[in-house]
Enzyme design. Structure first.
Site, mmCIF file in Angstrom:
data_model
loop_
_atom_site.group_PDB
_atom_site.id
_atom_site.type_symbol
_atom_site.label_atom_id
_atom_site.label_comp_id
_atom_site.label_asym_id
_atom_site.label_seq_id
_atom_site.Cartn_x
_atom_site.Cartn_y
_atom_site.Cartn_z
ATOM 1 N N ASP A 156 5.909 2.274 2.003
ATOM 2 C CA ASP A 156 5.087 1.058 2.168
ATOM 3 C C ASP A 156 4.365 1.181 3.508
ATOM 4 O O ASP A 156 4.956 1.110 4.592
ATOM 5 C CB ASP A 156 6.003 -0.182 2.166
ATOM 6 C CG ASP A 156 5.223 -1.499 2.243
ATOM 7 O OD1 ASP A 156 4.040 -1.485 2.665
ATOM 8 O OD2 ASP A 156 5.798 -2.544 1.869
ATOM 9 N N HIS A 157 3.059 1.395 3.406
ATOM 10 C CA HIS A 157 2.291 1.693 4.602
ATOM 11 C C HIS A 157 2.166 0.486 5.537
ATOM 12 O O HIS A 157 1.716 0.632 6.681
ATOM 13 C CB HIS A 157 0.904 2.203 4.199
ATOM 14 C CG HIS A 157 0.292 3.128 5.200
ATOM 15 N ND1 HIS A 157 0.933 3.570 6.325
ATOM 16 C CD2 HIS A 157 -0.938 3.692 5.234
ATOM 17 C CE1 HIS A 157 0.120 4.359 7.017
ATOM 18 N NE2 HIS A 157 -1.032 4.452 6.368
ATOM 19 N N ARG A 158 2.574 -0.680 5.063
ATOM 20 C CA ARG A 158 2.560 -1.833 5.970
ATOM 21 C C ARG A 158 3.660 -1.679 7.009
ATOM 22 O O ARG A 158 3.565 -2.174 8.127
ATOM 23 C CB ARG A 158 2.779 -3.150 5.216
ATOM 24 C CG ARG A 158 1.695 -3.465 4.209
ATOM 25 C CD ARG A 158 2.040 -4.684 3.354
ATOM 26 N NE ARG A 158 3.231 -4.445 2.530
ATOM 27 C CZ ARG A 158 3.702 -5.311 1.633
ATOM 28 N NH1 ARG A 158 3.089 -6.461 1.450
ATOM 29 N NH2 ARG A 158 4.783 -5.007 0.944
ATOM 30 N N ILE B 132 5.614 1.457 7.338
ATOM 31 C CA ILE B 132 5.788 2.842 7.812
ATOM 32 C C ILE B 132 4.422 3.509 7.945
ATOM 33 O O ILE B 132 3.647 3.537 6.995
ATOM 34 C CB ILE B 132 6.670 3.607 6.802
ATOM 35 C CG1 ILE B 132 8.052 2.932 6.713
ATOM 36 C CG2 ILE B 132 6.791 5.072 7.197
ATOM 37 C CD1 ILE B 132 8.888 3.402 5.556
ATOM 38 N N PRO C 232 0.858 -1.206 0.000
ATOM 39 C CA PRO C 232 0.000 0.000 0.000
ATOM 40 C C PRO C 232 0.885 1.243 0.000
ATOM 41 O O PRO C 232 1.681 1.437 0.911
ATOM 42 C CB PRO C 232 -0.791 -0.122 1.306
ATOM 43 C CG PRO C 232 -0.356 -1.380 1.965
ATOM 44 C CD PRO C 232 0.813 -1.946 1.235
#
Lengths: 328, 392, 482
Positions: C451-453, C455, C275
């Protein structure tokens, strides 16, 4: 009708058929008449075809081949037996200097339809000079053709085809397999038989190609059986004809599998495997995942009987080589 | 050994000839069958005779002269670079013409590489072996067409081939068919004193005697195998070797065309009538070199050559013809002229022999061909065509 | 008659102490004459005197080479004598063999072997042997070829057919054939992919699946270049580089294959797996620009190309240790996030072949000067298309300099396996509030995708602010954070 025959018996019947077909076919060799041969390959033939056609010769290998040349010039089709591989050397000069060259030097006018049968290979617990693999010397000689049968069915047809050929043929018989049995159709016409100078895929597989001839074909098949249990499928090719080599089917196989192992009892240095590897590398270069490996006897004279099983390639050494082809 | 018991051992042979040679004395004259002396006089022999017409005597002389002339021409051609090598028969004409003329049409001969005289007497065109010596081919012809095998360079190998052939003759039922006009066949195997030491020749003796083959082993003992004198090949006179194998051996004056003829004729007839093998040692001398690059002055003395010169095979026949008034000067001139013509004819044909096409290298290796050769031939053709100046 | 050839050619000898030539004054014999040994045959004038020459052999004269009045060099043949005139027709003396024979010296030097005997000279310039013509010495020179020969691999290397060499009368039985080879398509003979063994190894090392590539080599085999192009994640020069050729339907169809296909797959894999969130921050980088100028003026930096990109790189490398999560990989297979201490800093570079992302290994440990050198080398190498495969793999954080395209910022897509990527936009003179007043300053926009997983927004923001702070005042940042 299919019979179950030993390889030795298949040769015996094949010789008989050839002699029945052509009165010019004569057999000559040491102890082949009354005794029927030390391996009984010619058993019963002198009794049925008579002394002049099945000749017990003096103990003189050069004499066997040299007189065969004269007989061939006279119009006969001699089938010579050399009693053991290690005893062919006294005849070596007649074979490579005379038999091999006469058709060429006569510009095709002389034909020498001579078959020289030689039991070869080890694994029978014998003393010195009875377990040799001299096929490279003859394959290296232009003018000779060289074949090796590996099973009873091939022995039966190949010996007859060799006798019918007008070329001189050195016919190697795997002596350790003489007593192994197989199905042979002794009624099938010879014209239907698989061609003499052709190799054959005898077991299909995807993961690697294993090439063998003569006594090592059985070894290669056993290796493939064992490999299957490990989930690896090996394709096995019986080369059958050593000179000329028929490598078309081999190239097809290697292009599919990308990996190849060549197996022979003779030592690796300058052996037939070296020639095969060179040609496969040239023709299949873009298909190779790994170099073509050889599994062979070691580069020593043939050892004493009690260690010969360590010397000869066996199932484990073949599979070890296959494993190594996956290490590249 | 007690008296009356059969001898069970033979003695060591006396080494007379070797000792004589070492001491510088001329070798003792050997015993042999002779019908014509070096001076051209006829002598009788209890077992052998010839019954020639005048024309036949003259014919023998003609053969001898022509054979020598053709041989000399070939030697000259080699000196001029037209032949790579030549094996001269100089001095051995009588042994070859005598034995060659003794062969019947149906008999088969297995020569070495020096039997140009026998070839001539079989009615074969003398150009035939020249291709081998010139290097344009390997001296190939159909042995069955000419009843004369290809020249064999491997020493002694042909004696086995001859023996096998003779075995085949017997298998074909062509032995012992009786009568003077029978079509029974005999085989003659030529070899030299050097060859008598080879394993193959000894194996041939074994096979011939064991199978009672209809074969005459004709050994031209010309005293030398390249540089090695006869003493290096045997300790007993060569003809006596046959006894050890169980068949008769006889020595003939190899410079006497009449004796060579008579002895060979008789031996061939014995063979064709089923008597089995025999050995003829034709005692002669190699007046020239082993081949054209050999230098005999390095290993033999001039006096020896001179002594043999006095026993020249052709001179004695000429003397006989002259003494018996069987020929006049006109005849001798005619023979010389014919020899000259044939020599010139040979020379012309040698000089016009074409070089082989390199592509032919790949032909006739196998009766049934080979895929490897097919691809090699094709590659070679491409390669040759890739050079400037090629015809392609 | 050892040593005397049939036709002897007599060569003009040195008639007196080093003479080099002589003039034929008068022939005393003619072609066809019979001569005896030592019979005078010619008068020759030298620089010193007129000399009569006697015949060296007896025989018949077959050829006279030079007319009266000709000047001849010493060593040239002047007359040929048939030494066996009664032996029949004379061979053509112009044939090579006769001429070659003339090369044979009749009077050999001391120690030499007589002509015709083993070791001695033989016709044709050879050395005599017992068994034939003898060896010839050849010049070490190649024969000229026509045109350029094709390399052996490309020429029709004969493919072996099965050796069906039995008499033709025999009918071939139907042999149970193994699996039929696939028709040759895309260079896959026999169903396998074609590639030289070294290329296969390269592919394995770079993690390239040969099966996805189209080969540009012989027989359709895959080449080293094909593999490298695939590994860099870019393909050959995009179609935009060349004008499209529309068909009759006004459409051009470009096959999706090879490098482009691979690149697309990578992008899709990244874009739709991780994401992506992008955050933007505008920064006054005037002090960075001045810092760059100062560097350029320094003696030690005179030979080095310096640009603001260097400072951006330094800013990132300085910030990462405080926010290590931005330098990590989401490894779903092993169920872990791999955080790396080393920073392999990738710099996206525009090349002729497209965008590639070479990286500098362990850039965090490099002093500024070495970092500058490494970055310059990286860009130069990339522009010349020589980036090594190893330099294109293993990156952990990437900077993409979109400023060179003249745009302010973008939403970059993460290279697969990385957690964050910074887009560095163009630096423009912009009105800015500086110390309470409106001034014209050098301003740029930073865009950080992550990468929102791994950060979250806060981490991303703080990292971005730190990088921006460095660029706003590099000297202060260096003082504060080293």
């Amino acid at each position: 009708m299919a019979e179950t025959l030993t390889l030795g018996k298949a040769l015996n019947i094949g010789l008989r058929r050839a002699m029945e077909r052509d009165p010019k076919v004569i057999l000559m060799g040491e102890d082949i008449g009354k005794l029927g041969g030390v391996f009984r390959i010619t058993d019963g033939l002198q009794k049925d075809f008579g002394d002049p056609r099945v000749i017990d010769t003096p103990l003189a290998e050069s004499g066997i081949i040299g007189t065969a040349v004269g007989l061939a010039i006279r119009g006969y089709r001699p089938v010579c037996e050399i009693q053991f591989d290690g005893f062919v050397y006294p005849a070596f000069d007649q074979i490579v200097s005379q038999v091999a060259k006469m058709h060429y030097r006569s510009q095709g006018k002389v034909r020498l339809p001579i078959v020289i049968r030689i039991p070869f290979g080890g694994g029978i617990g014998a003393v010195e000079h009875h377990s040799e693999s001299p096929e490279a010397y003859f394959s290296h000689t232009a003018g000779l053709k060289v074949v090796a049968c590996a099973n009873p069915a091939d022995a039966y047809t190949m010996i007859q085809q060799a006798i019918e050929s007008d070329d001189p043929i050195v016919f190697f018989e795997p002596k350790r397999r003489y007593w192994e049995k197989g199905e042979v159709d002794t009624d099938a016409p010879l014209s239907d038989a698989y061609p003499l100078h052709a190799s054959r895929v005898i077991r299909e597989g995807q993961d690697a190609t294993v090439l063998a001839y003569g006594p090592m074909v059985r070894t290669a098949l056993d290796a493939a059986t064992a490999a299957a249990e490990d989930g690896r499928s090996l394709e096995v090719v019986d080369l059958r004809t050593l000179s000329p080599l028929d490598l078309g089917p081999v190239f097809d196989s290697v292009r599919r599998t990308g990996r190849c192992v060549v197996v022979h009892e003779a030592p690796s240095n300058v052996g037939l495997g070296a020639e095969i590897v060179a040609r496969i590398t040239q023709e299949c270069f873009y298909s190779l995942e790994a170099p073509v490996l050889r599994v062979t006897g070691f580069n020593t004279p043939y050892p004493a009987a009690r260690v010969e099983e360590e010397f000869l390639p066996d199932l484990d050494r073949v599979l070890d080589a296959v494993d190594r082809t996956y290490g590249w | 050994m007690a008296k009356g018991e059969p001898s069970v051992a033979t003695k060591r042979p006396e080494d007379k000839t070797a000792r004589a040679r070492a001491s510088g004395d001329p070798p003792a004259e050997p015993e042999f069958v002779q019908l014509l002396t070096p001076d051209g006089d006829r002598v009788e022999h209890p077992d052998y005779a010839v019954d020639f017409t005048d024309e036949e005597y003259r014919g023998l002389y003609r053969d001898l002269v022509i054979v020598r002339k053709l041989d000399a021409e070939a030697t000259a051609l080699q000196r001029q670079g037209e032949l790579g090598i030549w094996a001269s028969l100089l001095g051995q004409e009588a042994a070859q013409v005598g034995s060659g003329r003794a062969l019947r049409e149906q008999d088969m001969a297995f020569p070495t590489y020096r039997e140009h005289g026998v070839l001539y007497c079989r009615g074969i065109d003398p150009i035939m072996p020249l291709g081998l010596f010139r290097g344009v081919d390997q001296g190939g012809w159909d042995p069955n067409e000419f009843k004369f095998n290809m020249y064999t360079i491997v020493i002694g190998a042909q004696t086995l081939h001859a023996t096998g052939y003779a075995m085949g003759v017997a298998l074909d039922g062509k032995v012992g068919n009786g009568g003077p006009d029978s079509d029974s066949e005999a085989v003659i195997a030529y070899f030299g004193d050097g060859a008598s030491a080879q394993g193959d020749v000894n194996e041939a003796f074994v096979w011939a005697t064991v199978f009672n083959a209809p074969i005459v082993f004709f050994c031209q003992n010309n005293q030398y195998a390249i540089s090695q004198p006869i003493e290096r090949q045997t300790r007993v006179p060569l003809y006596q070797r046959a006894a050890g194998f169980g068949f008769p051996g006889i020595r003939v004056d190899g410079n006497d065309v009449l004796a060579s003829y008579a002895v060979t004729r008789a031996a061939l007839d014995d063979a064709r009538h089923g008597q089995g093998p025999s050995l003829i040692e034709a005692y002669t001398y190699r007046m020239g070199a082993h081949t054209t690059s050999d230098d005999p002055t390095r290993y033999r003395i001039a006096s020896e050559v001179d002594a043999w010169q006095a026993k020249d095979p052709i001179k004695r026949v000429r003397l006989y013809l002259e003494k018996q008034e069987l020929a006049d000067d006109g005849f001798f001139a005619d023979v010389d002229a014919q020899a000259q013509r044939e020599a010139v004819h040979l020379r012309e044909r040698v000089l016009s022999m074409p070089n082989p096409d390199p592509a032919q290298m790949f032909d006739n290796v196998y009766a049934h061909g080979s895929p490897l050769l097919d691809s090699e031939r094709a590659e070679f053709a491409e390669y040759v065509a890739s050079f400037e100046g090629s015809a392609h | 008659m050892t040593g005397v050839a049939r036709i002897e050619q007599f060569k003009l000898p040195d008639l007196g102490e080093g003479l080099t030539e002589g003039e034929i004054l008068k022939w005393l014999v003619a072609v066809g004459d019979t001569v005896t040994l030592n019979q005078p045959i010619v008068e020759v004038e030298t620089a010193k005197a007129a000399v009569e020459i006697p015949a060296k052999w007896a025989g018949k004269v077959t050829q006279i080479f030079h007319e009266e009045g000709t000047t001849v060099e010493v060593g040239a043949p002047i007359i040929a004598i048939d030494t066996q005139p009664d032996a029949g027709d004379v061979p053509d003396t112009s044939t090579p063999s006769a001429a070659a024979l003339a090369a044979v010296e009749v009077a050999p030097a001391e120690g030499a072997v007589e002509p015709g005997l083993i070791g001695g000279p033989a016709p044709g310039g050879r050395t005599a042997v017992l068994v034939g013509y003898g060896p010839r010495t050849a010049a070490a020179k190649r024969r000229p070829r026509k045109g350029v020969p094709e390399p052996a691999a490309a020429s029709a290397a004969p493919v072996e057919a099965p050796a069906r060499v039995e008499p033709p009368a025999r009918v071939e039985p139907p042999v149970p054939a193994p699996v039929e080879a696939e028709p040759v398509d895309n260079g896959r003979l026999g169903g396998g992919v074609l590639a030289k063994p070294p290329v296969r190894k390269l592919a394995k090392d770079l993690g390239v699946d040969l099966g996805t590539l189209t080969g540009s080599g012989p027989q359709g085999s895959i080449t080293r270049d094909d593999v490298q192009a695939a590994a860099s994640g870019t393909g050959p020069a995009p179609a935009a580089a060349t004008a499209p050729t529309f068909g009759a339907d006004r459409e051009q169809r470009i096959p999706i294959k090879g490098v482009r296909k691979l690149m697309a797959e990578n992008m899709v894999a990244s874009a739709f797996t991780a994401p992506h969130v992008t955050m933007f921050l505008q920064v006054d980088v005037t002090r960075t620009v001045r810092a760059v100028d100062r560097l350029r003026g320094m003696r030690d930096w005179r030979d080095v190309r310096v640009s603001p990109l260097l400072i951006v790189a330094k800013a990132i490398l300085t910030a990462i240790p405080r926010y290590p999560m931005v330098n990590s990989t989401w490894s779903g297979d092993s169920g872990e996030i791999v955080v790396k201490e080393y920073v392999n800093l990738g710099i996206a570079a525009a090349t002729e072949r497209g965008l590639i992302v070479p990286n500098i290994k362990d850039a965090g440990r490099l002093p500024l000067r070495e970092l500058a050198d490494a970055m310059n080398a990286l860009v130069d190498t990339a522009r010349s298309g020589r980036t090594a495969p190893a330099d294109m793999s293993g990156g952990t954080f990437t900077i993409t300099n979109v400023g060179v395209f003249g745009v302010d910022t973008g939403t970059p897509i993460l290279p697969p396996g990385e957690a964050a990527i910074l887009a560095f936009g163009a630096i423009r003179e912009t009105p800015w509030v500086h110390k309470g007043k409106i001034k014209v300053r050098q301003v740029t926009t930073l865009g950080l995708s992550f990468d929102h997983r791994i950060i979250d927004g806060e981490l991303g923001s703080r990292f971005l602010r730190d990088v921006a702070a460095f660029l706003a005042d590099p000297e202060a940042a260096l003082l504060s954070w080293g």
